[in-house]
Motif scaffolding. Sequence first.
Motif, PDB file in Angstrom:
ATOM      1  N   GLN A  88      56.135  -9.490 -94.219  1.00  0.00           N
ATOM      2  CA  GLN A  88      56.686 -10.245 -95.350  1.00  0.00           C
ATOM      3  C   GLN A  88      57.648  -9.413 -96.198  1.00  0.00           C
ATOM      4  OE1 GLN A  88      53.380  -9.573 -95.167  1.00  0.00           O
ATOM      5  NE2 GLN A  88      52.822  -8.426 -96.996  1.00  0.00           N
ATOM      6  N   TRP A  89      57.531  -8.074 -96.132  1.00  0.00           N
ATOM      7  CA  TRP A  89      58.419  -7.214 -96.925  1.00  0.00           C
ATOM      8  C   TRP A  89      59.859  -7.283 -96.439  1.00  0.00           C
ATOM      9  CZ3 TRP A  89      56.332  -6.097-101.282  1.00  0.00           C
ATOM     10  CH2 TRP A  89      54.953  -5.887-101.380  1.00  0.00           C
ATOM     11  N   LEU A  90      60.066  -7.730 -95.198  1.00  0.00           N
ATOM     12  CA  LEU A  90      61.429  -7.880 -94.693  1.00  0.00           C
ATOM     13  C   LEU A  90      62.160  -9.031 -95.369  1.00  0.00           C
ATOM     14  CD1 LEU A  90      60.899  -7.278 -90.857  1.00  0.00           C
ATOM     15  CD2 LEU A  90      61.947  -5.726 -92.513  1.00  0.00           C
ATOM     16  N   CYS A  91      61.430  -9.867 -96.082  1.00  0.00           N
ATOM     17  CA  CYS A  91      62.061 -10.984 -96.794  1.00  0.00           C
ATOM     18  C   CYS A  91      62.687 -10.542 -98.112  1.00  0.00           C
ATOM     19  CB  CYS A  91      61.025 -12.086 -97.067  1.00  0.00           C
ATOM     20  SG  CYS A  91      60.379 -12.861 -95.571  1.00  0.00           S
ATOM     21  N   ASN A  92      62.417  -9.295 -98.516  1.00  0.00           N
ATOM     22  CA  ASN A  92      62.961  -8.771 -99.771  1.00  0.00           C
ATOM     23  C   ASN A  92      64.286  -8.056 -99.524  1.00  0.00           C
ATOM     24  OD1 ASN A  92      60.620  -9.695-100.954  1.00  0.00           O
ATOM     25  ND2 ASN A  92      59.615  -7.697-100.939  1.00  0.00           N
ATOM     26  N   ALA A  93      65.221  -8.223-100.407  1.00  0.00           N
ATOM     27  CA  ALA A  93      66.504  -7.514-100.336  1.00  0.00           C
ATOM     28  C   ALA A  93      66.448  -6.334-101.303  1.00  0.00           C
ATOM     29  CB  ALA A  93      67.649  -8.450-100.672  1.00  0.00           C
ATOM     30  N   ASP A  94      65.972  -5.187-100.824  1.00  0.00           N
ATOM     31  CA  ASP A  94      65.820  -4.005-101.681  1.00  0.00           C
ATOM     32  C   ASP A  94      67.151  -3.311-101.950  1.00  0.00           C
ATOM     33  OD1 ASP A  94      63.052  -4.416-101.780  1.00  0.00           O
ATOM     34  OD2 ASP A  94      62.771  -3.346 -99.886  1.00  0.00           O
ATOM     35  N   LYS A  95      68.145  -3.585-101.116  1.00  0.00           N
ATOM     36  CA  LYS A  95      69.483  -3.019-101.296  1.00  0.00           C
ATOM     37  C   LYS A  95      70.509  -4.142-101.212  1.00  0.00           C
ATOM     38  CE  LYS A  95      68.216   1.390 -99.083  1.00  0.00           C
ATOM     39  NZ  LYS A  95      68.530   2.324 -97.969  1.00  0.00           N
ATOM     40  N   LYS A  96      71.705  -3.887-101.766  1.00  0.00           N
ATOM     41  CA  LYS A  96      72.757  -4.900-101.718  1.00  0.00           C
ATOM     42  C   LYS A  96      73.139  -5.231-100.275  1.00  0.00           C
ATOM     43  CE  LYS A  96      74.923  -3.971-106.208  1.00  0.00           C
ATOM     44  NZ  LYS A  96      76.179  -3.585-106.911  1.00  0.00           N
ATOM     45  N   SER A  97      73.002  -4.248 -99.403  1.00  0.00           N
ATOM     46  CA  SER A  97      73.384  -4.446 -98.008  1.00  0.00           C
ATOM     47  C   SER A  97      72.319  -5.206 -97.206  1.00  0.00           C
ATOM     48  CB  SER A  97      73.646  -3.092 -97.338  1.00  0.00           C
ATOM     49  OG  SER A  97      72.476  -2.274 -97.390  1.00  0.00           O
ATOM     50  N   HIS A  98      71.148  -5.414 -97.794  1.00  0.00           N
ATOM     51  CA  HIS A  98      70.063  -6.060 -97.070  1.00  0.00           C
ATOM     52  C   HIS A  98      70.224  -7.580 -97.057  1.00  0.00           C
ATOM     53  CE1 HIS A  98      66.879  -2.599 -97.352  1.00  0.00           C
ATOM     54  NE2 HIS A  98      67.927  -2.316 -96.596  1.00  0.00           N
ATOM     55  N   GLU A 131      58.802 -21.526 -98.020  1.00  0.00           N
ATOM     56  CA  GLU A 131      60.163 -21.175 -97.615  1.00  0.00           C
ATOM     57  C   GLU A 131      60.193 -19.822 -96.902  1.00  0.00           C
ATOM     58  OE1 GLU A 131      59.347 -22.255-100.612  1.00  0.00           O
ATOM     59  OE2 GLU A 131      60.328 -24.222-100.674  1.00  0.00           O
ATOM     60  N   GLN A 132      59.429 -18.858 -97.441  1.00  0.00           N
ATOM     61  CA  GLN A 132      59.381 -17.540 -96.812  1.00  0.00           C
ATOM     62  C   GLN A 132      58.726 -17.624 -95.438  1.00  0.00           C
ATOM     63  OE1 GLN A 132      56.833 -13.911 -98.123  1.00  0.00           O
ATOM     64  NE2 GLN A 132      58.752 -13.699 -99.264  1.00  0.00           N
ATOM     65  N   LEU A 133      57.698 -18.425 -95.321  1.00  0.00           N
ATOM     66  CA  LEU A 133      57.023 -18.612 -94.039  1.00  0.00           C
ATOM     67  C   LEU A 133      57.955 -19.246 -93.021  1.00  0.00           C
ATOM     68  CD1 LEU A 133      54.195 -18.095 -92.892  1.00  0.00           C
ATOM     69  CD2 LEU A 133      53.593 -20.428 -93.508  1.00  0.00           C
ATOM     70  N   GLU A 134      58.724 -20.209 -93.460  1.00  0.00           N
ATOM     71  CA  GLU A 134      59.675 -20.872 -92.570  1.00  0.00           C
ATOM     72  C   GLU A 134      60.781 -19.914 -92.135  1.00  0.00           C
ATOM     73  OE1 GLU A 134      62.645 -24.787 -92.538  1.00  0.00           O
ATOM     74  OE2 GLU A 134      61.255 -24.449 -94.200  1.00  0.00           O
ATOM     75  N   LEU A 135      61.233 -19.051 -93.048  1.00  0.00           N
ATOM     76  CA  LEU A 135      62.264 -18.078 -92.710  1.00  0.00           C
ATOM     77  C   LEU A 135      61.772 -17.121 -91.630  1.00  0.00           C
ATOM     78  CD1 LEU A 135      64.940 -16.559 -93.200  1.00  0.00           C
ATOM     79  CD2 LEU A 135      63.787 -15.334 -95.063  1.00  0.00           C
ATOM     80  N   ILE A 136      60.550 -16.636 -91.780  1.00  0.00           N
ATOM     81  CA  ILE A 136      59.987 -15.686 -90.816  1.00  0.00           C
ATOM     82  C   ILE A 136      59.826 -16.329 -89.451  1.00  0.00           C
ATOM     83  CG2 ILE A 136      57.933 -14.329 -90.246  1.00  0.00           C
ATOM     84  CD1 ILE A 136      57.567 -13.870 -93.288  1.00  0.00           C
ATOM     85  N   THR A 137      59.208 -17.492 -89.405  1.00  0.00           N
ATOM     86  CA  THR A 137      58.960 -18.138 -88.118  1.00  0.00           C
ATOM     87  C   THR A 137      60.271 -18.567 -87.447  1.00  0.00           C
ATOM     88  OG1 THR A 137      58.604 -20.239 -89.281  1.00  0.00           O
ATOM     89  CG2 THR A 137      56.654 -18.940 -88.754  1.00  0.00           C
ATOM     90  N   ALA A 138      61.249 -18.993 -88.244  1.00  0.00           N
ATOM     91  CA  ALA A 138      62.530 -19.427 -87.666  1.00  0.00           C
ATOM     92  C   ALA A 138      63.239 -18.268 -86.974  1.00  0.00           C
ATOM     93  CB  ALA A 138      63.423 -20.014 -88.760  1.00  0.00           C
TER      94      ALA A 138
END
Length: 243
Positions: A88-98, A131-138
């Motif tokens: 789930q941490w991949l759903c976060n944009a920790d940098k502007k480039s993410h 929404e986050q769950l749908e993003l991951i599974t998609a």
Amino acid sequence: MSERAVELLGLPEDRACLLLDVGCGSGLSGDYISEEGHYWIGMDISPAMLDVAVEREVEGDLLLADVGHGIPFRPGMFDGCISISAVQWLCNADKKSHSPPKRLYRFFSTLYTALARGSRAVLQLYPENSEQLELITAQAMRAGFTGGMVVDYPNSAKAKKFFLCLFVGTSGTLPKALGTECANEELHQAKFTNERTRFRNVKGKSVKKSRDWILEKKERRRRQGKEVRADTKYTGRKRRPHF
């Protein structure tokens, strides 16, 4: 959760497998994988957590890496993959480039390549919302995986757990979720735990942290060519507390 994740992998019982642990942290999930007689490689983005794993002398190999950049292993290398509370941490944009969609797709597409055909990936996660769950599974399906979500104890606020169960190259049947047939999830969970304990005893495995368990772990490390302290009459003996 590690035990449940490995169970959902449906690994063959007649041979040892090589597993990937994504977000391995201090190696707690790896300890269970080793106890089951399998080998593992762990990836984590935190140097501090990997340092703890090294201090704990875990049996797996460790790699410092951001899985959002991809899985850097050769095709078909792993017999399965587990991940506990990491994806789930991949759903976060920790940098502007993410870009979360791009990072998720990079992770899933390279994971798909690194897994052997017919194997599974089981990723336990805590989605913030639908929404986050749908993003991951998609993104997982876009990368070629089939499968879906297994939700254990869906009616329990505390025991509810999400496991994204993914298949490589084949369309398998999703494993049955726990706690879906019993009105009282606590009773259902207790029954599951008790049955699992009896099953493990039948398999003849040593009690964790016992002398036999420690000796077996040391012997596995010797077979892997690692340096291990010699066995003595004090091995596995409980120490008295110091006041």
